[in-house]
Design a protein around this motif. Sequence first.
Motif, mmCIF file in Angstrom:
data_model
loop_
_atom_site.group_PDB
_atom_site.id
_atom_site.type_symbol
_atom_site.label_atom_id
_atom_site.label_comp_id
_atom_site.label_asym_id
_atom_site.label_seq_id
_atom_site.Cartn_x
_atom_site.Cartn_y
_atom_site.Cartn_z
ATOM 1 N N ALA A 193 1.658 34.643 2.458
ATOM 2 C CA ALA A 193 2.847 35.142 3.148
ATOM 3 C C ALA A 193 4.140 34.590 2.558
ATOM 4 O O ALA A 193 5.221 34.983 2.989
ATOM 5 C CB ALA A 193 2.779 34.791 4.637
ATOM 6 N N LEU A 194 4.053 33.712 1.569
ATOM 7 C CA LEU A 194 5.266 33.091 1.028
ATOM 8 C C LEU A 194 6.228 34.106 0.415
ATOM 9 O O LEU A 194 7.436 33.889 0.436
ATOM 10 C CB LEU A 194 4.915 32.015 0.000
ATOM 11 C CG LEU A 194 4.461 30.698 0.589
ATOM 12 C CD1 LEU A 194 4.046 29.734 -0.518
ATOM 13 C CD2 LEU A 194 5.539 30.077 1.462
ATOM 14 N N GLU A 195 5.707 35.180 -0.118
ATOM 15 C CA GLU A 195 6.583 36.203 -0.704
ATOM 16 C C GLU A 195 7.509 36.817 0.353
ATOM 17 O O GLU A 195 8.561 37.330 0.016
ATOM 18 C CB GLU A 195 5.758 37.289 -1.391
ATOM 19 C CG GLU A 195 4.931 36.778 -2.561
ATOM 20 C CD GLU A 195 5.762 36.132 -3.665
ATOM 21 O OE1 GLU A 195 6.879 36.600 -3.952
ATOM 22 O OE2 GLU A 195 5.290 35.127 -4.231
ATOM 23 N N GLN A 196 7.105 36.746 1.615
ATOM 24 C CA GLN A 196 7.913 37.297 2.704
ATOM 25 C C GLN A 196 8.990 36.321 3.172
ATOM 26 O O GLN A 196 9.835 36.680 3.979
ATOM 27 C CB GLN A 196 7.019 37.646 3.890
ATOM 28 C CG GLN A 196 5.949 38.637 3.569
ATOM 29 C CD GLN A 196 4.903 38.695 4.673
ATOM 30 O OE1 GLN A 196 5.131 38.253 5.799
ATOM 31 N NE2 GLN A 196 3.741 39.236 4.345
ATOM 32 N N ALA A 197 8.936 35.085 2.686
ATOM 33 C CA ALA A 197 9.881 34.049 3.117
ATOM 34 C C ALA A 197 10.417 33.321 1.880
ATOM 35 O O ALA A 197 9.959 32.240 1.542
ATOM 36 C CB ALA A 197 9.194 33.077 4.062
#
Length: 113
Positions: free
Chosen positions: A96-100
């Motif tokens: 999920a890091l790509e979203q943050a």
Amino acid sequence: MALKPVHYRVVGQDDYMLDIRVEASGAYRIDCGDHSSHKPRRGQLTVAEQARLQALIEALGEPCEHPAPEGASGFVAELRVGSAPDVGSYRFWEGALEQAPDLHALVRALEVI
């Protein structure tokens, strides 16, 4: 402004673990392991490294969670920033890091210490 303490911990598959602690003084300790044991690494961030890390901390959004989608495998991480009673906690699945992007930037900076 003084560096906020940071604790980043990742637990993954096959006994993988990464634990990074950075104190307000810039002193750090990194513990990691997998199928074999590794000695902890210790060191001291330079003034420039401390300033960069603090800028990334200040750019973080509000503490949040980014859970793994159902059926996903991989690494779950927790990032704690600050010291009691003012601690921000971020729990997330690494996918999920790509979203943050703010969280992603700080995590990657910690991983290259």
